[in-house]
Enzyme design. Structure first.
Site, PDB file in Angstrom:
ATOM      1  N   LYS A 180       1.101  -1.755   0.332  1.00  0.00           N
ATOM      2  CA  LYS A 180       0.181  -0.200   0.003  1.00  0.00           C
ATOM      3  C   LYS A 180       0.478   1.544   0.058  1.00  0.00           C
ATOM      4  O   LYS A 180       0.692   2.205  -0.789  1.00  0.00           O
ATOM      5  CB  LYS A 180      -0.343   0.148   1.135  1.00  0.00           C
ATOM      6  CG  LYS A 180      -1.603   1.051   1.296  1.00  0.00           C
ATOM      7  CD  LYS A 180      -2.489   1.411   3.081  1.00  0.00           C
ATOM      8  CE  LYS A 180      -2.451   1.716   4.032  1.00  0.00           C
ATOM      9  NZ  LYS A 180      -1.868   3.532   4.794  1.00  0.00           N
ATOM     10  N   ASN A 181       1.678   1.594   1.195  1.00  0.00           N
ATOM     11  CA  ASN A 181       2.802   2.510   1.402  1.00  0.00           C
ATOM     12  C   ASN A 181       3.136   2.889   0.173  1.00  0.00           C
ATOM     13  O   ASN A 181       4.197   3.557  -0.251  1.00  0.00           O
ATOM     14  CB  ASN A 181       3.230   2.752   2.321  1.00  0.00           C
ATOM     15  CG  ASN A 181       2.139   2.918   3.021  1.00  0.00           C
ATOM     16  OD1 ASN A 181       1.168   3.288   3.361  1.00  0.00           O
ATOM     17  ND2 ASN A 181       2.591   2.754   5.198  1.00  0.00           N
ATOM     18  N   CYS A 210      -5.541   8.962   9.338  1.00  0.00           N
ATOM     19  CA  CYS A 210      -5.821   7.545  10.597  1.00  0.00           C
ATOM     20  C   CYS A 210      -5.737   9.012  11.744  1.00  0.00           C
ATOM     21  O   CYS A 210      -5.110  10.387  11.807  1.00  0.00           O
ATOM     22  CB  CYS A 210      -4.805   6.662  10.604  1.00  0.00           C
ATOM     23  SG  CYS A 210      -5.187   5.849   9.818  1.00  0.00           S
ATOM     24  N   ARG A 228       0.625  14.153  13.403  1.00  0.00           N
ATOM     25  CA  ARG A 228       1.158  13.682  12.126  1.00  0.00           C
ATOM     26  C   ARG A 228       0.809  15.113  11.190  1.00  0.00           C
ATOM     27  O   ARG A 228       0.391  15.741  10.249  1.00  0.00           O
ATOM     28  CB  ARG A 228      -0.107  13.057  10.942  1.00  0.00           C
ATOM     29  CG  ARG A 228      -0.166  11.857  12.233  1.00  0.00           C
ATOM     30  CD  ARG A 228       0.131  10.836  12.209  1.00  0.00           C
ATOM     31  NE  ARG A 228       0.753  10.268  10.737  1.00  0.00           N
ATOM     32  CZ  ARG A 228       0.158   9.359   9.770  1.00  0.00           C
ATOM     33  NH1 ARG A 228      -1.524   9.103  10.327  1.00  0.00           N
ATOM     34  NH2 ARG A 228       0.544   8.878   9.085  1.00  0.00           N
ATOM     35  N   ASP A 274       3.917   0.458  11.889  1.00  0.00           N
ATOM     36  CA  ASP A 274       2.531  -0.427  11.530  1.00  0.00           C
ATOM     37  C   ASP A 274       2.616  -2.369  11.927  1.00  0.00           C
ATOM     38  O   ASP A 274       1.284  -2.441  11.435  1.00  0.00           O
ATOM     39  CB  ASP A 274       2.530  -0.779   9.928  1.00  0.00           C
ATOM     40  CG  ASP A 274       2.349   0.947   9.698  1.00  0.00           C
ATOM     41  OD1 ASP A 274       2.438   1.148   8.468  1.00  0.00           O
ATOM     42  OD2 ASP A 274       2.363   2.013  10.627  1.00  0.00           O
ATOM     43  N   ARG A 333      -8.882  -0.100   4.008  1.00  0.00           N
ATOM     44  CA  ARG A 333      -7.857   0.601   3.900  1.00  0.00           C
ATOM     45  C   ARG A 333      -7.140   0.148   3.421  1.00  0.00           C
ATOM     46  O   ARG A 333      -5.399   0.416   2.661  1.00  0.00           O
ATOM     47  CB  ARG A 333      -8.028   1.781   4.293  1.00  0.00           C
ATOM     48  CG  ARG A 333      -8.436   3.091   3.859  1.00  0.00           C
ATOM     49  CD  ARG A 333      -8.725   4.354   5.322  1.00  0.00           C
ATOM     50  NE  ARG A 333      -7.469   5.198   5.115  1.00  0.00           N
ATOM     51  CZ  ARG A 333      -7.088   5.255   5.398  1.00  0.00           C
ATOM     52  NH1 ARG A 333      -7.412   6.299   6.565  1.00  0.00           N
ATOM     53  NH2 ARG A 333      -5.378   6.874   5.143  1.00  0.00           N
TER      54      ARG A 333
END
Ligand code: EPZ
Length: 444
Positions: A47-48, A142, A147, A329, A422
């Site tokens: 994903k990232n 999120c 962040r 993560d 997600r």
């Protein structure tokens, strides 16, 4: 920490009921626990990494093909944002896309879409390098900490950009970016990736000290170099980028998702023998070492790991850190694993300050997790878990709560699972194929 967490739980529930009131379709998982799982599961594209390779195509007018793209919400939103800017997107098959950015006709990023996706920040670098301007709303994502994006903005200023902010947007402009020496105050994954993409077409040389070394940074640099960029040292703390006038098109296959792989390896240790396929063990060395120390039984192949149900786990303390350290993560799945280990483990989350609040939900299910401060908890195990009605707080905590429900006694209902979607495509189908009792249920 207790009152903070109660507030956190309340905010989760409040968010859920606001969404219900706004009549946005909401889904939940209904999971029956204590199922023995077995079989194999294939890891999808990362994903990232996909969330950077796709905007990196903006840096040239020639078409680029990106394959092994995971079919997840975040990627769909990134593609929608680029289509809104004018990119032509051709879907070749369920995981392959061709991006033609020669038709981009605007530089203001759609706020409603960008606020759903923190990774939309990485559009700034390529847009600024290619068009000399971009307007982007303050980032979303999120609720796992402040962040900020100060590292990104400071870097763009060093590269010669001007930044104006109104209540909703950052308006960033430059006549042409000029190479500079950039030393971020913290290691930032997307910060490093944004700088690389901006510096590719800048005049002269850019050096990033204290760069992130994640596999996503390495594949981004490789992809850009294959199209004519001059990037040296990706994967090391010092990266040098020599600007060029333009980039060609190119093709790239997204690397396997190491976070998904690590998640399913922990699932196998908890619920029974699983062969996790299509992964790169070299991207998980520290993680795998921690699992071995905790007593997880695994057989390592070249691009798979067979993991066995491991009932005699040993409490193992863990600290998250930037790559190649233990990935933040995977902290939540590992913390869950430690609730089933004999003894007391200290979990130290050093990267994001809001990333331990989900442990209140695990305690509601029967775990014994004692908060020490916003970055540390003590886990005392093993404790049996019991099915509950829970709300997923973020992607990675959400998957940990799904796995907690799979080992719990009784039935669990998990709401707000679009957060889980997600990060993990077709999760219920894939878990069902392993023997899990999990149903996706529409609740409004
Ligand atoms: C990336 O987020 C990942 N997201 C995150 O994965 C991951 O948890 C994180 O890196 C850490 O590894 C993507 O790649 C899309 P950071 P990013 O910038 O880049 C501070 C998931 O679940 N910081 O590496 O946004 C920040 O507060 C997601 O897949 C600043 O202070 O994270 C944090 O403490 C969640 N100023 C630390 O740096 C900035 O401008 C690392 O954050 C940027 C970051």
């Amino acid at each position: 920490m207790g009152s903070y967490n109660n507030l956190y739980l309340l905010s989760n529930l409040a968010t859920l009921y606001i969404v219900l009131y706004l009549n946005i379709l909401m889904y939940q998982y209904i999971i029956n626990g204590k199922q023995k799982l077995s079989g194999e599961i294939t890891v999808y594209g990362d994903k990232n990494t996909a969330l950077k390779l796709i905007p990196a195509t903006i840096l040239s007018d020639e078409p680029c093909e990106v394959s092994n793209v995971p079919d997840i919400t975040d990627v769909k939103i990134m593609i929608q944002i680029m289509q809104d800017l004018g990119t032509k997107v051709e879907k070749v098959d369920e995981s392959t896309y061709i991006f033609d950015n020669s038709t981009i006709n605007k530089t203001k990023i759609d706020a409603s879409l960008a606020k759903k996706l923190r990774a939309s920040t990485v559009l700034i670098g390529p847009m600024l390098a290619k068009f000399g301007e971009v307007s982007i709303p303050h980032p979303g994502g999120c609720i796992i900490g402040k962040r900020p994006i100060d590292i990104h903005l400071e870097a763009f200023k060093k590269l010669g950009a001007e930044i104006k902010a109104d209540e909703e947007y950052y308006h960033i402009t430059t006549s042409r970016l000029k190479g500079a020496k950039i030393i971020p105050h913290s290691i930032s994954v997307t910060g490093t990736e944004n700088i690389i993409m901006a510096a590719c077409l800048a005049e002269g040389e850019t050096v990033v000290e204290y760069a992130a070394c994640e596999p996503s940074v390495i594949q981004l640099a490789d992809f850009l170099n294959s199209r004519g960029a001059k990037i040296e040292g990706a994967g090391n703390p010092r990266i040098k980028i020599t600007g060029v006038d333009s980039l060609k098109g190119g093709d790239v296959e997204v690397i396997p998702d190491r976070i998904e792989a690590g998640t399913f390896i922990i699932l196998g240790a908890l619920c029974g023998d699983i062969n996790v396929k299509n992964l790169n063990p070299a991207h998980l060395e520290v993680f795998l070492e921690m699992l071995s120390q905790a007593g997880v039984k695994m057989e390592r192949g070249e691009n798979n790991i067979k993991v066995y149900h491991s009932p005699n786990l040993k409490a193992t303390s863990m600290t998250t850190s930037a790559y190649p350290g233990f990935p933040t993560d995977l902290q939540a799945p590992f913390t869950l694993l430690m609730t089933q280990a004999q003894g007391i483990s200290m979990i130290h989350e050093t990267i994001l300050e809001g990333r331990l609040s989900y442990t209140e939900w695990l305690n509601m299910m029967g775990a014994n997790i004692i908060p020490c401060d916003p970055h540390r908890v003590l886990v005392s195990g093993p404790t049996p878990l019991y099915g509950k009605k829970i709300v997923s707080p973020d992607i990675r905590a959400g998957i940990a709560l799904v796995m907690a429900s799979l080992i719990a006694q009784g039935q669990s209902h998990i709401d707000n699972i679009d957060l889980v979607d997600r990060g993990y495509a077709n999760l219920d189908e894939r878990l069902t194929s392993l023997g899990a009792s999990i149903v996706r249920n529409q609740i409004n």
